[in-house]
Scaffold this active site. Structure first.
Site, PDB file in Angstrom:
ATOM      1  N   HIS A 192       0.808  -1.223   0.000  1.00  0.00           N
ATOM      2  CA  HIS A 192       0.000   0.000   0.000  1.00  0.00           C
ATOM      3  C   HIS A 192       0.845   1.279   0.000  1.00  0.00           C
ATOM      4  O   HIS A 192       0.566   2.213  -0.753  1.00  0.00           O
ATOM      5  CB  HIS A 192      -0.883   0.034   1.247  1.00  0.00           C
ATOM      6  CG  HIS A 192      -1.841  -1.104   1.355  1.00  0.00           C
ATOM      7  ND1 HIS A 192      -3.018  -1.166   0.649  1.00  0.00           N
ATOM      8  CD2 HIS A 192      -1.796  -2.244   2.092  1.00  0.00           C
ATOM      9  CE1 HIS A 192      -3.671  -2.279   0.948  1.00  0.00           C
ATOM     10  NE2 HIS A 192      -2.946  -2.948   1.828  1.00  0.00           N
TER      11      HIS A 192
HETATM   12  O1  RIB Z   1      -4.528  -0.104   5.037  1.00  0.00           O
HETATM   13  C1  RIB Z   1      -3.196  -0.286   4.741  1.00  0.00           C
HETATM   14  C2  RIB Z   1      -2.408  -0.155   5.964  1.00  0.00           C
HETATM   15  O2  RIB Z   1      -2.456  -1.336   6.633  1.00  0.00           O
HETATM   16  C3  RIB Z   1      -1.000   0.183   5.696  1.00  0.00           C
HETATM   17  O3  RIB Z   1      -0.618   1.233   6.528  1.00  0.00           O
HETATM   18  C4  RIB Z   1      -0.210  -1.032   5.936  1.00  0.00           C
HETATM   19  O4  RIB Z   1       0.989  -0.734   6.576  1.00  0.00           O
HETATM   20  C5  RIB Z   1      -1.192  -1.950   6.618  1.00  0.00           C
HETATM   21  O5  RIB Z   1      -0.880  -2.370   7.853  1.00  0.00           O
END
Ligand code: RIB
Length: 315
Positions: A239
């Site tokens: 992400h």
């Molecule tokens: O929604 C994505 C988030 O969740 C990111 O910050 C990633 O690190 C995960 O843990």
């Protein structure tokens, strides 16, 4: 001239990928990397920021800011995905650093030092940004721009049916930041979920004879295993680097202006981002740019290029 950036991160392996890319990118001047509690505790997040920077040995050392838990605590973390240490259980050693200033102070100092020219890339819960606004209420008008990795528009959440992780961890801070008059870009799950690194793409990372290559190759295998176990995915969602790609290559995304806020209380909806997609006169006045579509191949390419560039002699 390189763009001044503050990275606010909760490492988390996907945050670590973004930090590696950014610290070696000649288009960016990373003035600070600030830690925030999210995927791991405040203490571990601070330690992980130090570890990443120590391990990859970037051409310029940014300031570091330390994390403090959100005022109302957190009811989620990312250890089931990223390991107990948030870094793929890779067991890195890190020197004890003393006198690290709180993240919100570092943010205020750096924005004040270069008014209107600092971009904040917020890759974790928005705790530090809200605290910086409390500490210096004028800050909102002199932050150049904030790119927020979080929320979900047309897709479901990834912690609850409604809420995305970064919003769910500290919805009050997210609400505060969404309501502030900064120039905001939201990078929601809609454009990050489709970006998946495959196991084969590990071969495209820097070799393990380089500092960043070593770090990445020690952290990532754990995440491929956890993604298979948790989501049945033969690959890893990355992400956070997508937000960096959005900053560097906005042409790879489609965006819409919308009004957005974050639900702070709902029994089923706490942490949900509420984006006004109505058309017509009743619509709330837009307060942010929201990324809605992504060029998946182009973004993956940009991320792999960025990671390949995370080597000392690439400049
Ligand atoms: O929604 C994505 C988030 O969740 C990111 O910050 C990633 O690190 C995960 O843990």
């Amino acid at each position: 001239m390189a763009r001044k950036v503050i990275l606010d991160v909760d490492p988390g392996v996907d945050d670590a990928l973004a930090v590696c890319m950014a610290l070696f990118d000649p288009r960016l001047e990373v003035v600070a990397v600030t830690a925030v509690a999210g995927n791991v505790s405040a203490e571990q997040a601070t330690r992980n920021v130090q570890t990443i920077i120590e391990q990859i040995d970037p051409p310029r050392l940014p300031r570091i800011g330390c994390a403090r838990e959100p005022d109302n605590g957190r009811s989620a973390d990312g250890r089931h995905i990223f390991g107990a240490d948030g870094m793929g259980n890779a067991d890195f050693e890190v020197a004890e650093l003393h006198h690290i200033h709180p993240a919100e102070k570092v943010i205020c100092d750096e924005v004040r030092a270069a008014p209107d020219s600092v971009t904040i890339l917020a890759l974790g819960p928005l705790t530090n940004i809200a605290r910086a606004l409390d500490r210096d209420p004028e800050l909102a008008s002199i932050i150049g721009r904030i790119v927020i990795r979080g929320g979900a528009v047309k897709v479901g959440g990834n912690v609850t049916a409604a809420a995305e992780f970064n919003m769910f961890c500290d919805p009050e801070s997210a609400h505060r930041v969404f309501r502030s008059p900064m120039t905001k870009t939201l990078v929601p799950l809609d454009v990050t979920n489709p970006i998946i690194m495959t196991y084969a793409q590990l071969d495209e990372l820097p070799p393990d004879t380089t500092p960043a290559g070593r770090l990445l190759r020690r952290m990532l295998p754990h995440c491929f295993r956890s993604h298979r176990a948790e989501f049945g995915l033969e690959g890893m969602r990355i992400h956070e680097p997508v937000a960096l790609a959005a900053l560097l290559h906005p042409e790879l995304f489609q965006a819409e202006s919308m009004f957005g806020d974050v639900e702070t209380r709902g029994e089923l909806t706490m942490g949900a981002t509420v984006l006004d997609r109505r058309t017509g006169r009743k619509r709330e006045r837009p307060n942010m740019e929201v990324l809605t579509e992504v060029d998946v191949v182009g973004v993956m390419d940009c991320i792999l290029r960025g990671l390949r560039g995370a080597v000392p002699d690439s400049k």
